[in-house]
Design a protein around this motif. Structure first.
Motif, mmCIF file in Angstrom:
data_model
loop_
_atom_site.group_PDB
_atom_site.id
_atom_site.type_symbol
_atom_site.label_atom_id
_atom_site.label_comp_id
_atom_site.label_asym_id
_atom_site.label_seq_id
_atom_site.Cartn_x
_atom_site.Cartn_y
_atom_site.Cartn_z
ATOM 1 N N THR A 1 -4.798 -0.956 -4.462
ATOM 2 C CA THR A 1 -6.214 -1.303 -4.358
ATOM 3 C C THR A 1 -6.390 -2.756 -3.949
ATOM 4 O O THR A 1 -7.194 -3.082 -3.060
ATOM 5 C CB THR A 1 -6.928 -1.043 -5.705
ATOM 6 O OG1 THR A 1 -6.754 0.330 -6.080
ATOM 7 C CG2 THR A 1 -8.412 -1.350 -5.610
ATOM 8 N N THR B 1 -8.385 6.793 -11.233
ATOM 9 C CA THR B 1 -8.246 5.354 -11.400
ATOM 10 C C THR B 1 -9.072 4.861 -12.574
ATOM 11 O O THR B 1 -10.263 5.133 -12.663
ATOM 12 C CB THR B 1 -8.713 4.625 -10.124
ATOM 13 O OG1 THR B 1 -8.024 5.170 -9.004
ATOM 14 C CG2 THR B 1 -8.441 3.139 -10.213
ATOM 15 N N ARG C 1 0.813 -1.215 0.000
ATOM 16 C CA ARG C 1 0.000 0.000 0.000
ATOM 17 C C ARG C 1 0.848 1.266 0.000
ATOM 18 O O ARG C 1 0.454 2.281 -0.577
ATOM 19 C CB ARG C 1 -0.946 -0.008 1.199
ATOM 20 C CG ARG C 1 -2.014 -1.105 1.095
ATOM 21 C CD ARG C 1 -2.943 -1.133 2.285
ATOM 22 N NE ARG C 1 -3.795 0.045 2.336
ATOM 23 C CZ ARG C 1 -4.722 0.244 3.264
ATOM 24 N NH1 ARG C 1 -4.893 -0.654 4.213
ATOM 25 N NH2 ARG C 1 -5.465 1.333 3.254
ATOM 26 N N ASN D 1 -9.146 -0.918 -12.713
ATOM 27 C CA ASN D 1 -8.432 -1.070 -11.455
ATOM 28 C C ASN D 1 -9.341 -1.024 -10.227
ATOM 29 O O ASN D 1 -8.864 -1.118 -9.106
ATOM 30 C CB ASN D 1 -7.378 0.037 -11.307
ATOM 31 C CG ASN D 1 -6.222 -0.148 -12.266
ATOM 32 O OD1 ASN D 1 -5.772 -1.256 -12.480
ATOM 33 N ND2 ASN D 1 -5.761 0.934 -12.854
ATOM 34 N N LEU D 2 -10.636 -0.854 -10.424
ATOM 35 C CA LEU D 2 -11.556 -0.733 -9.306
ATOM 36 C C LEU D 2 -12.196 -2.073 -9.000
ATOM 37 O O LEU D 2 -12.756 -2.718 -9.884
ATOM 38 C CB LEU D 2 -12.653 0.302 -9.623
ATOM 39 C CG LEU D 2 -12.152 1.738 -9.834
ATOM 40 C CD1 LEU D 2 -13.310 2.631 -10.238
ATOM 41 C CD2 LEU D 2 -11.500 2.266 -8.569
ATOM 42 N N ASP E 1 -8.046 -4.340 -0.287
ATOM 43 C CA ASP E 1 -9.153 -5.288 -0.218
ATOM 44 C C ASP E 1 -8.752 -6.579 0.483
ATOM 45 O O ASP E 1 -9.516 -7.121 1.289
ATOM 46 C CB ASP E 1 -9.678 -5.577 -1.624
ATOM 47 C CG ASP E 1 -10.473 -4.402 -2.175
ATOM 48 O OD1 ASP E 1 -11.408 -3.969 -1.493
ATOM 49 O OD2 ASP E 1 -10.162 -3.929 -3.273
ATOM 50 N N MET F 1 -4.433 6.116 -0.982
ATOM 51 C CA MET F 1 -5.213 5.206 -1.798
ATOM 52 C C MET F 1 -5.711 5.955 -3.020
ATOM 53 O O MET F 1 -5.938 7.164 -2.973
ATOM 54 C CB MET F 1 -6.403 4.640 -1.008
ATOM 55 C CG MET F 1 -5.971 3.738 0.130
ATOM 56 S SD MET F 1 -4.959 2.365 -0.447
ATOM 57 C CE MET F 1 -6.151 1.530 -1.493
#
Length: 242
Positions: free
Chosen positions: A141, A230, A132, A234-235, A145, A224
């Motif tokens: 990302t 983004t 991160r 990438n989500l 998660d 982040m």
């Protein structure tokens, strides 16, 4: 309500998606490729949990569904990290060395659920913040998660190991420190703590001994990606999986 089900209820469902290649933080590249090579530990963790299910378990109706849920998460983590590797590639030498580290964890004779608790708390909880702070948008990302899942994993597996009266061993301690040391071997001494090898080793030491790493207190404030910067690819996708 089962203590195990209470912890499991904190989970948020998400679906891994492919990511695009961005730029890693300068100076962190070597350690990042080493850390990504350790994705080879995700599925062995699933196997360790399966082995744990075949042994005596605490007398709580939530233990089995909680461990089964965590096993399913490991497949998801392996897939998500695989997407990162597909974008960035691998270093063959590190992939081979990571496989040897995997075999060392598998061959350790400690209780399999204890091994997962130690591995997740004092190795994965070092690698994920490292991703991160030093990764690109896609890796940050994915790490965020997986981190949410691992918070419940560590709580559940530590609870289970405690309820089974399983204790860590000097051999497990040496193995977790050798694992983190290998990852961070490409780092040296730096004014940037996130590029300083000793910072990450001390974080692992603290997580192992007390379950806390004061130096990582700002993890939740790690940069982040904003939605506007983004690409959609990438989500992650949240909610129930199909």
């Amino acid at each position: 309500m089962s203590n195990y089900l209470k912890v499991m209820s904190r989970k948020r469902t998400w679906t891994p998606v492919a990511v695009t290649k961005g730029e890693f933080k300068v100076g962190a590249e070597d350690a990042l490729f080493r850390a990504l090579a350790l994705r080879t530990l995700e599925l062995p963790v699933k196997d360790m949990l399966r082995q744990g299910l075949e042994r005596d378990l605490p007398d709580d109706p939530g233990v089995i569904p909680a461990l089964q849920s965590n096993m399913a998460d490991e497949d998801k983590h392996d897939l998500a990290l695989g997407y990162v590797v597909a974008a960035h590639g691998t270093v063959d030498k590190y992939e081979r060395e990571a496989n040897r580290i995997r075999e060392a964890w598998i061959s350790d004779p400690s209780h399999p659920i204890l091994k997962t608790a130690i591995l997740e708390r004092s190795v994965f909880f070092v690698l994920l913040p490292f991703f991160r702070f030093n990764g690109d948008v896609g890796l940050r990302t994915v790490a965020a998660d997986i981190s949410r899942d691992e918070q419940t994993h560590v709580a559940l597996h530590a609870m289970c190991a405690h309820d089974l009266n399983e204790k860590t061993t000097p051999a497990l301690n040496r193995l977790r420190r050798a694992t983190v040391s290998w990852v961070m071997d490409g780092l040296g001494t730096s004014d940037d703590k996130h590029l300083d090898k000793d910072f990450w080793l001390k974080s692992s030491d603290n997580l192992y001994s007390s379950g806390k790493a004061p130096g990582l207190a700002d993890t939740q404030r790690a940069r982040m990606p904003s939605f506007f910067e983004t690409a959609n690819v990438n989500l992650p996708k949240y909610g129930k999986t199909a």
